[in-house]
Each structure stands twice: as C-alpha cells, then as structure tokens.
Design a protein around this motif. Structure first.
Motif, mmCIF file in Angstrom:
data_model
loop_
_atom_site.group_PDB
_atom_site.id
_atom_site.type_symbol
_atom_site.label_atom_id
_atom_site.label_comp_id
_atom_site.label_asym_id
_atom_site.label_seq_id
_atom_site.Cartn_x
_atom_site.Cartn_y
_atom_site.Cartn_z
ATOM 1 N N UNK A 233 25.647 29.786 7.412
ATOM 2 C CA UNK A 233 25.378 31.204 7.642
ATOM 3 C C UNK A 233 26.698 31.961 7.651
ATOM 4 N N UNK A 234 26.748 33.044 6.887
ATOM 5 C CA UNK A 234 27.933 33.902 6.854
ATOM 6 C C UNK A 234 27.869 34.895 8.015
ATOM 7 N N UNK A 235 28.877 34.871 8.875
ATOM 8 C CA UNK A 235 28.920 35.793 10.007
ATOM 9 C C UNK A 235 28.968 37.245 9.522
ATOM 10 N N UNK A 236 29.661 37.490 8.418
ATOM 11 C CA UNK A 236 29.727 38.856 7.883
ATOM 12 C C UNK A 236 28.332 39.381 7.556
ATOM 13 N N UNK A 237 27.515 38.549 6.942
ATOM 14 C CA UNK A 237 26.171 38.968 6.574
ATOM 15 C C UNK A 237 25.299 39.183 7.806
ATOM 16 N N UNK A 238 25.430 38.297 8.797
ATOM 17 C CA UNK A 238 24.653 38.444 10.027
ATOM 18 C C UNK A 238 24.991 39.749 10.730
ATOM 19 N N UNK A 239 26.286 40.042 10.862
ATOM 20 C CA UNK A 239 26.698 41.260 11.559
ATOM 21 C C UNK A 239 26.307 42.509 10.777
ATOM 22 N N UNK A 240 26.395 42.444 9.457
ATOM 23 C CA UNK A 240 26.005 43.596 8.644
ATOM 24 C C UNK A 240 24.522 43.900 8.831
ATOM 25 N N UNK A 241 23.690 42.870 8.868
ATOM 26 C CA UNK A 241 22.253 43.071 9.057
ATOM 27 C C UNK A 241 21.960 43.615 10.447
ATOM 28 N N UNK A 242 22.612 43.041 11.475
ATOM 29 C CA UNK A 242 22.396 43.508 12.841
ATOM 30 C C UNK A 242 22.859 44.947 13.009
ATOM 31 N N UNK A 243 23.997 45.288 12.393
ATOM 32 C CA UNK A 243 24.509 46.657 12.463
ATOM 33 C C UNK A 243 23.548 47.630 11.784
ATOM 34 N N UNK A 244 23.052 47.244 10.621
ATOM 35 C CA UNK A 244 22.130 48.108 9.881
ATOM 36 C C UNK A 244 20.859 48.392 10.676
ATOM 37 N N UNK A 245 20.390 47.403 11.441
ATOM 38 C CA UNK A 245 19.159 47.575 12.199
ATOM 39 C C UNK A 245 19.324 48.518 13.383
#
Length: 412
Positions: A233-245
């Motif tokens: 899992x890419x942390x960048x992708x996880x944080x981007x999704x959480x931020x977007x939500x």
C-alpha cells in the motif's frame, strides 16, 4: 514326636506337617517385615520435606504462579512466575489470604479454591485478580496454584461495557427519529415545519448509519481475520484519498489541511482500513480545530518505520483523558463531540487498525495548543514497476478544486 506316632502318623506325614508349619511361619515373618518397611516408608514420607521430582518438574514448566509449602507455611519449591507475587523458595508465604487458603485446603483434606485480589511484588497500586487453589499432596506439603485472571476480567468488562454503550448510543438517534416522525405527523398541514423535521430526521438517520458503520468496522478489526486484502500500500495514495474525503468538512469549518514530509513510502496492509484510520484522525483534527487554523499531515521515514503524523492547533487533550482517549465510546469533550456528530469510536478504530498492521499510535497534546497523533507502521520496499505519483497528484488537484468550489459557494 511320640505323640504323633501314638496318633498313627507316619514319619513322612510328620515331615510334611513340619514343612507346612515352617512355610506358614516364614510367610508370616515376610509379611510382617514388608509391613514394617511400608510403615517406615509411610512415616518417612509423612515427615519428609523433600519435594518429589515430578512436582518440581511440573513447577518448572508452569506459566502460572505456583509453589509447594509445608505445614508451617514455608515455601519449598516455586515456579518462575511465583516471584511476581513475592513468593520465594526458602521464605515463608507472606500473604495472609493465601496462608488461610492453604490452611483451608489442609483442613478439608483435599483442596480449596478462592478468588482473591493480590498485589504483585509488594506494590499496593497494582492489585491483580487471581484464582487460587490449594491442593494437599502429602501430609506435610500443599501445592498452591495462583492463576492471574485480571486480563480476562478486563475483557469481560469491556464486552459488557460495549454492549451497554452501543445500546445507549443507538437508542438516542432512534428515539429522536421517533419523536420527529410524530412531529411531522402533527404538522402535516405546515410544509415548512415538515421540511424542517424531515431534514432533522435525515441528519439523525445519517448519524445512525455512521454509528452502525463504525461499530461494524471496529468489530471487523477485532476479528481474527480482520485484514482480508493485504497487499503493498502506498502511503501517498492512502493520505490523498483520506484528504479528499474530508476536504469539504475542512473548508466548511474554515480549517486548512496541509500535506508535507517524505514521499514514496510503502507499507503492507489493507488500504481501505488504513484510509478509514487516517480519515478518522483528519476528521477529529478538523472538528476540534478553531476557524482559521491549520491541520498538518506529515510523513517521515525512519529506518524501517513510516511515521504519519496528523497535527492540529485545536483545544488539545487534558492529561487525565489521554489514558482513555482510545477507548470505545469515550469522549474527552462530550458536548462538543455531540455537536459535531462524533460517535466516540473513531480513535478506537485508529488504535485497532494500527495494531492490526503491526504498528503503534502515539499521542502528544497540550490543552490550548493542539494535539498530534502519530501512526508508526513497518516500512516495505516499493513494488517494482508501480508509480502512483501521477495518480496521487491528480487526487490532490481534485481535492483542491473541491475546496475551491466550497469557498466560492458552489457546493450545496
């Protein structure tokens, strides 16, 4: 001899009779000697204070605290775990409750058991609930087994509290929906009131859905097979999704979210669970921050660990609340949590999600200055031929556009 001859017995008959009498006397003497040896051994066993080898071997392999004491309360042998309760070989059994239990077992001639509250190592501030059993193994020795059941009691209490708290939390929105439905029925001729009550019902239904969803998420995390989709899992992708939500929530509250730190960090786990965990931290940071403040999300790679910190400039957490902040349904600020729609489960989900991924969560906070929650996860190398930078940048641009629409009043 003459008398035997007088009775008409022949010499062979007399010899056989003598042989039988001698055999009987010999058997009797043998039995007498064997009985004497057994009696002597029994007396020796009853008076002996030597612990049998089998008992010593069992004590050496036990995880529970256990010991053998004599009739005076002196400890003759003990397991390694017994020292946690101040029980040492060659020293008397100090605890009066344990001594009374041993005496009770000896008085009953078999065994006695009892649940007790004991302190470990003489520390009165660390009481432990134990199940103790005393069993007589010889006339002068008693085996005492002490099983620490404190954690089992705590888990049972947590289950009971979870059921009680869940029932209470579900009852509030359900009761509100019932009352609002009755209010709509009574105001059927007033369209404005109907719309107002309908919007309230929608809000309560949303809260109810959020609560049940988080209860289910927490239950899944506590199950043995919680991580069903484990992959890099890419942390960048996880944080981007959480931020977007949560960008709409942040802009509505007038709070800025800033992302910084290292890029390209990878961990192994379930991306959806991690997105929910980081989303909970971001949502809490926004909810407890004043208007015009900033929430910071920072990533730092330290050796084989990825540290993701979510910081706010909010009200902070009192020191008395920090020990319990990760408990289910616990709210440090009850009134504010109710006002912002909090369920009291967000940080519990964060804790369990982090532990399921082999990590830990740390808290720094000062009242009036803000809080920082740091999740530490084991780092892995990036998988080959996978580049998510463009995808993450696209997500961040999309989130920025959504924030701009909110500021311009374009979002409903």
């Amino acid at each position: 001899m003459n008398a035997l001859y007088a009775e008409g017995m022949t010499l062979p008959q007399i010899a056989l009779l003598a042989l039988a009498v001698g055999l009987a006397i010999g058997v009797g003497l043998s039995l007498l000697v064997a009985w004497a040896y057994r009696a002597r051994a029994r007396v020796a066993d009853e008076s002996s204070l030597v612990v049998p080898d089998g008992v010593t071997a069992v004590l050496g392999s036990m995880d529970d605290a256990a010991c053998v004491v004599d009739s005076s309360g002196l400890v003759l042998a003990a397991s390694r775990a017994a020292s946690r309760f101040g029980i040492e070989v060659g020293a008397p059994l100090e605890n009066p409750e344990l001594r009374q239990l041993v005496r009770g077992g000896r008085a009953e001639g078999g065994s006695a058991s009892e649940s007790l509250r004991l302190t470990r190592g003489g520390l009165s501030l660390d009481p432990r609930l134990v199940s103790a059993r005393a069993s007589v193994i010889s006339p002068r020795m008693t085996l005492l087994i002490i099983r620490d059941v404190t954690e089992q009691e705590r888990l049972d209490q947590m289950r009971r509290d979870f059921v009680a708290n869940t029932s209470h939390e579900l009852k509030t929105p359900v009761g509100a929906v019932t009352l609002l439905a009755e209010a709509i029925e009574s105001a059927a001729d007033d369209p404005a009131q109907v719309r107002h009550f309908a919007s309230r019902i929608s809000a309560e239904a949303s809260r109810l859905g959020q609560l049940t969803g988080r209860i289910m998420s927490l239950s899944r995390l506590q199950a043995e097979d919680a991580l069903s989709d484990v992959r890099p899992v890419a942390i960048d992708e996880v944080l981007a999704t959480a931020f977007e939500a949560h960008v709409v929530q942040a802009d509505s509250a007038g709070v800025e979210i800033a992302r910084g730190g290292d890029r390209g960090a990878w961990v192994r786990g379930d991306s959806q669970i991690l997105i929910e965990a980081f989303g909970n931290l971001i949502a809490n940071a926004v909810a407890y921050s004043p208007k015009g403040s900033r929430v910071g999300i920072g990533v730092k790679v330290v050796d084989d660990v990825v540290e993701i910190a979510v910081s706010d400039q909010g009200i902070g957490i009192a020191e008395s609340d920090r020990e319990r902040i990760f408990e289910r349904f616990y709210r440090a600020d009850e009134a504010r949590s109710r006002r912002t729609g909090g369920t009291g489960l967000g940080l519990a989900i964060v804790k369990h999600a982090t532990q399921r991924h082999g990590g830990e969560v740390r808290l720094w906070s000062r009242p009036g200055r803000g809080s920082t929650f740091t999740i530490r996860l084991p780092r892995i190398d990036a998988p080959p031929r996978i580049d998510t930078d463009k995808k993450n940048k696209k997500r961040e641009r999309k989130a920025a556009k959504a924030a701009a629409r909110v500021r311009n009043g374009e979002h409903e």
